[in-house]
Design a protein around this motif. Structure first.
Motif, PDB file in Angstrom:
ATOM      1  N   ASP A 422       0.808  -1.221   0.000  1.00 55.44           N
ATOM      2  CA  ASP A 422       0.000   0.000   0.000  1.00 55.44           C
ATOM      3  C   ASP A 422       0.837   1.265   0.000  1.00 55.44           C
ATOM      4  O   ASP A 422       0.277   2.362   0.081  1.00 55.44           O
ATOM      5  CB  ASP A 422      -0.906   0.026   1.245  1.00 55.44           C
ATOM      6  N   MET A 423       2.160   1.139  -0.105  1.00 58.77           N
ATOM      7  CA  MET A 423       3.014   2.288   0.161  1.00 58.77           C
ATOM      8  C   MET A 423       4.131   2.414  -0.854  1.00 58.77           C
ATOM      9  O   MET A 423       4.531   1.434  -1.477  1.00 58.77           O
ATOM     10  CB  MET A 423       3.656   2.148   1.556  1.00 58.77           C
ATOM     11  N   LEU A 424       4.630   3.626  -0.953  1.00 62.26           N
ATOM     12  CA  LEU A 424       5.912   3.889  -1.570  1.00 62.26           C
ATOM     13  C   LEU A 424       6.858   4.217  -0.424  1.00 62.26           C
ATOM     14  O   LEU A 424       6.523   5.033   0.442  1.00 62.26           O
ATOM     15  CB  LEU A 424       5.800   5.070  -2.538  1.00 62.26           C
ATOM     16  N   VAL A 425       8.026   3.581  -0.382  1.00 58.64           N
ATOM     17  CA  VAL A 425       8.907   3.675   0.783  1.00 58.64           C
ATOM     18  C   VAL A 425      10.274   4.209   0.388  1.00 58.64           C
ATOM     19  O   VAL A 425      10.901   3.720  -0.562  1.00 58.64           O
ATOM     20  CB  VAL A 425       9.062   2.299   1.468  1.00 58.64           C
ATOM     21  N   LEU A 426      10.726   5.232   1.107  1.00 57.59           N
ATOM     22  CA  LEU A 426      12.089   5.739   0.983  1.00 57.59           C
ATOM     23  C   LEU A 426      13.007   4.836   1.795  1.00 57.59           C
ATOM     24  O   LEU A 426      12.712   4.527   2.960  1.00 57.59           O
ATOM     25  CB  LEU A 426      12.159   7.175   1.501  1.00 57.59           C
ATOM     26  N   THR A 427      14.121   4.414   1.201  1.00 58.14           N
ATOM     27  CA  THR A 427      15.053   3.536   1.908  1.00 58.14           C
ATOM     28  C   THR A 427      16.440   4.163   1.951  1.00 58.14           C
ATOM     29  O   THR A 427      16.809   4.974   1.101  1.00 58.14           O
ATOM     30  CB  THR A 427      15.153   2.159   1.219  1.00 58.14           C
ATOM     31  N   TRP A 428      17.191   3.787   2.973  1.00 60.46           N
ATOM     32  CA  TRP A 428      18.613   4.142   3.067  1.00 60.46           C
ATOM     33  C   TRP A 428      19.397   2.847   3.234  1.00 60.46           C
ATOM     34  O   TRP A 428      19.194   2.126   4.211  1.00 60.46           O
ATOM     35  CB  TRP A 428      18.881   5.083   4.241  1.00 60.46           C
ATOM     36  N   LYS A 429      20.218   2.527   2.257  1.00 61.75           N
ATOM     37  CA  LYS A 429      20.993   1.286   2.252  1.00 61.75           C
ATOM     38  C   LYS A 429      20.091   0.078   2.465  1.00 61.75           C
ATOM     39  O   LYS A 429      20.435  -0.872   3.172  1.00 61.75           O
ATOM     40  CB  LYS A 429      22.101   1.344   3.308  1.00 61.75           C
ATOM     41  N   GLY A 430      18.898   0.157   1.862  1.00 65.10           N
ATOM     42  CA  GLY A 430      17.950  -0.955   1.919  1.00 65.10           C
ATOM     43  C   GLY A 430      17.026  -0.958   3.118  1.00 65.10           C
ATOM     44  O   GLY A 430      16.123  -1.786   3.197  1.00 65.10           O
ATOM     45  N   HIS A 431      17.200  -0.033   4.065  1.00 62.43           N
ATOM     46  CA  HIS A 431      16.381   0.018   5.276  1.00 62.43           C
ATOM     47  C   HIS A 431      15.254   1.044   5.107  1.00 62.43           C
ATOM     48  O   HIS A 431      15.496   2.176   4.684  1.00 62.43           O
ATOM     49  CB  HIS A 431      17.244   0.385   6.489  1.00 62.43           C
ATOM     50  N   ASN A 432      14.037   0.659   5.456  1.00 66.25           N
ATOM     51  CA  ASN A 432      12.893   1.571   5.354  1.00 66.25           C
ATOM     52  C   ASN A 432      13.099   2.795   6.237  1.00 66.25           C
ATOM     53  O   ASN A 432      13.522   2.681   7.391  1.00 66.25           O
ATOM     54  CB  ASN A 432      11.605   0.873   5.793  1.00 66.25           C
ATOM     55  N   SER A 433      12.771   3.976   5.695  1.00 69.14           N
ATOM     56  CA  SER A 433      12.883   5.180   6.504  1.00 69.14           C
ATOM     57  C   SER A 433      11.585   5.983   6.529  1.00 69.14           C
ATOM     58  O   SER A 433      11.103   6.354   7.602  1.00 69.14           O
ATOM     59  CB  SER A 433      14.035   6.067   6.018  1.00 69.14           C
ATOM     60  N   VAL A 434      10.990   6.270   5.375  1.00 70.35           N
ATOM     61  CA  VAL A 434       9.776   7.086   5.298  1.00 70.35           C
ATOM     62  C   VAL A 434       8.816   6.425   4.318  1.00 70.35           C
ATOM     63  O   VAL A 434       9.239   5.917   3.278  1.00 70.35           O
ATOM     64  CB  VAL A 434      10.101   8.523   4.822  1.00 70.35           C
ATOM     65  N   TYR A 435       7.529   6.421   4.656  1.00 75.74           N
ATOM     66  CA  TYR A 435       6.543   5.874   3.731  1.00 75.74           C
ATOM     67  C   TYR A 435       5.602   6.976   3.253  1.00 75.74           C
ATOM     68  O   TYR A 435       5.362   7.970   3.944  1.00 75.74           O
ATOM     69  CB  TYR A 435       5.731   4.739   4.369  1.00 75.74           C
ATOM     70  N   ALA A 436       5.083   6.789   2.048  1.00 75.89           N
ATOM     71  CA  ALA A 436       4.074   7.676   1.476  1.00 75.89           C
ATOM     72  C   ALA A 436       2.894   6.833   1.013  1.00 75.89           C
ATOM     73  O   ALA A 436       3.087   5.775   0.404  1.00 75.89           O
ATOM     74  CB  ALA A 436       4.651   8.467   0.302  1.00 75.89           C
ATOM     75  N   THR A 437       1.681   7.305   1.310  1.00 79.32           N
ATOM     76  CA  THR A 437       0.476   6.578   0.925  1.00 79.32           C
ATOM     77  C   THR A 437      -0.574   7.556   0.418  1.00 79.32           C
ATOM     78  O   THR A 437      -0.536   8.746   0.725  1.00 79.32           O
ATOM     79  CB  THR A 437      -0.126   5.800   2.124  1.00 79.32           C
ATOM     80  N   ALA A 438      -1.527   7.028  -0.355  1.00 82.02           N
ATOM     81  CA  ALA A 438      -2.653   7.828  -0.846  1.00 82.02           C
ATOM     82  C   ALA A 438      -3.926   7.007  -0.684  1.00 82.02           C
ATOM     83  O   ALA A 438      -3.925   5.791  -0.920  1.00 82.02           O
ATOM     84  CB  ALA A 438      -2.437   8.218  -2.310  1.00 82.02           C
ATOM     85  N   TRP A 439      -5.015   7.680  -0.303  1.00 77.11           N
ATOM     86  CA  TRP A 439      -6.253   6.995   0.064  1.00 77.11           C
ATOM     87  C   TRP A 439      -7.477   7.771  -0.406  1.00 77.11           C
ATOM     88  O   TRP A 439      -7.409   8.984  -0.638  1.00 77.11           O
ATOM     89  CB  TRP A 439      -6.338   6.835   1.593  1.00 77.11           C
TER      90      TRP A 439
END
Length: 449
Positions: A422-439
């Protein structure tokens, strides 16, 4: 003696009255960590200290702090810098919860500096922590309002409308011409960094000037709360308490002057986490609810064209101190590590950004009850909350993905993105950091944004 200070803050982290533990008196497991910079060992020390504080073992807590102080450095590598902020948070907590006061010099409470608009722009551009969400949300909003001659954005965010110049610029270039754009913001914001040296009205005026330059019809409104502080200084010192019921009462179609011919957009950027998430008994039916669910229920009733939500992808609201330390330590290394890639160790800009993360760490670790306002939930948990509340996820389209990728190409190579369910996720070196969603509310689905 090394003294770390910021504003009026002064903590002597090598004060002998605080760190008096000789190496020989430490438990063997802790002596083995002396001089180590390994993240797993630091995490173990933090958990030992937390357990000692929870059991009111002042002697052991001081011993562990002594070891942590030999690792921590505000000018060291990312692990050392992160450890220095955890140590401050533990000292802050110890000063309030230990039955026998722990001696230390000064207070660990952080005094925040008010930024100018120009400084805030540089702050936001430093790493893509905020711009990722801006880019994903703006692209989704732009697609959702196609064909509308009027657009009304209810903006709930902590970054003082820094998101909107880019959207205004995009709307100005629409083939059919720009819409009439209206942005409404609540007068209340959580008392967290970044803090600005001007009020909402001046921010609105600056946006209006930019919109005029771009030939975009524009209106800016502040959703007033009479209980909110009115001066910049008062806002910067405000408590986490606010009249949530009053805010909900302002989210009324007649008060907001909603129109049938306008596309309503609700934007939440790093904001929902500051709504209390405790379950409370409500009404004669004794049903349980919380402020987040109540907020979602109200905005669903406004029939928005799209709801965009961006936040940090971690669970930092647990009731257990030890679980919060583990999650927080293994998550907040990301910005410390990212800043290491391009800023000198003594960079003022870097230290200020890290201090704002330290503000968050102190609240997560140092406080409980209503004083602990950092109650972040992961993107997965938030998605479940949205579905339970009657919303349907809108997937991000390929054009949005291209725009986000173009943004990330401007930053260090460690940044990336991925699509979860359900999300687009910003990663740093493969680790999740910030998610974006729309509803959208169930029944108003589109093919994607």
């Amino acid at each position: 003696m090394k003294t770390e200070s910021r504003g009026n803050t002064s903590i002597s982290l090598q004060d002998p009255t605080l760190f008096t533990a000789p190496q020989s008196s430490l438990p063997g497991a802790l002596r083995g960590c002396l001089g180590s910079l390994d993240g797993a060992c630091i995490e173990k020390l933090l958990l030992h200290c937390a357990s000692a504080l929870e059991s009111h073992d002042v002697t052991l807590a001081q011993q562990v702090m002594w070891v942590l102080n030999n690792v921590a450095s505000s000018l060291g590598d990312p692990n050392q810098r992160l450890t220095s902020w955890f140590l401050r948070a533990l000292i802050s907590r110890a000063s309030r919860v230990c039955p026998t006061p722990m001696n230390f010099n000064g207070s660990s409470a952080l005094q925040r500096r008010l930024m100018s608009v120009t400084e805030l722009a540089g702050y936001v551009d430093l790493i893509p922590w905020h711009r990722f969400g801006y880019c994903a949300s703006n692209s989704a909003i732009f697609k959702a309002v196609e064909g509308y001659s009027r657009v009304h954005i209810l903006d709930f965010s902590i970054t003082h409308c820094m998101q909107w110049p880019t959207l205004i610029d995009a709307l100005a270039k629409r083939p059919e011409g720009p819409p009439m754009l209206r942005i409404s913001v609540p007068s209340w914001r959580p008392p967290v960094p970044p803090l600005l040296n001007v009020g909402s009205e001046e921010v609105g005026q600056r946006l209006a000037n930019f919109a005029k330059f771009k030939d975009v019809p524009f209106d800016f409104n502040v959703i007033e709360d009479p209980s909110s502080p009115t001066t910049v200084a008062a806002i910067s010192k405000a408590s986490s308490d606010f009249h949530f019921d009053l805010l909900l009462s302002k989210l009324d179609p007649s008060i907001l002057n909603l129109r049938d011919d306008e596309a309503l957009v609700i934007n939440c950027q790093n904001w929902l986490r500051y709504l209390p998430d405790e379950q409370n008994v409500s009404g004669s039916s004794n049903e349980t609810c919380n402020s987040r669910d109540a907020f979602l229920d109200v905005i669903k009733g406004l029939n928005p064209r799209i709801i965009t939500v961006v936040d940090e992808d971690s669970d930092l609201g647990g009731s257990s101190l030890t679980s919060r330390i583990t999650t927080c330590f293994n998550y907040l290394w990301i910005p410390f590590d990212a800043l290491e890639t391009f800023l000198p160790k003594d960079s003022d800009q870097r230290m200020e950004y890290e201090a704002d993360i330290g503000h968050k760490i102190e609240n997560i670790i140092g406080f409980e009850g209503v004083q602990r306002i950092e109650r972040l939930e992961s993107g997965f948990k938030f998605s479940q909350r949205m579905k339970t509340a009657g919303f349907t996820n809108l997937p991000f389209c390929e054009e949005t993905l291209r725009e986000v990728k173009f943004l990330l190409d401007e930053h260090a190579s460690g940044w990336g993105m991925k699509k979860d369910e359900d999300m687009l996720v910003l990663t740093w070196k493969g680790h999740n950091s910030v998610y974006a969603t729309a509803w959208v509310p169930c029944g108003f689905e589109d093919s994607g944004v």
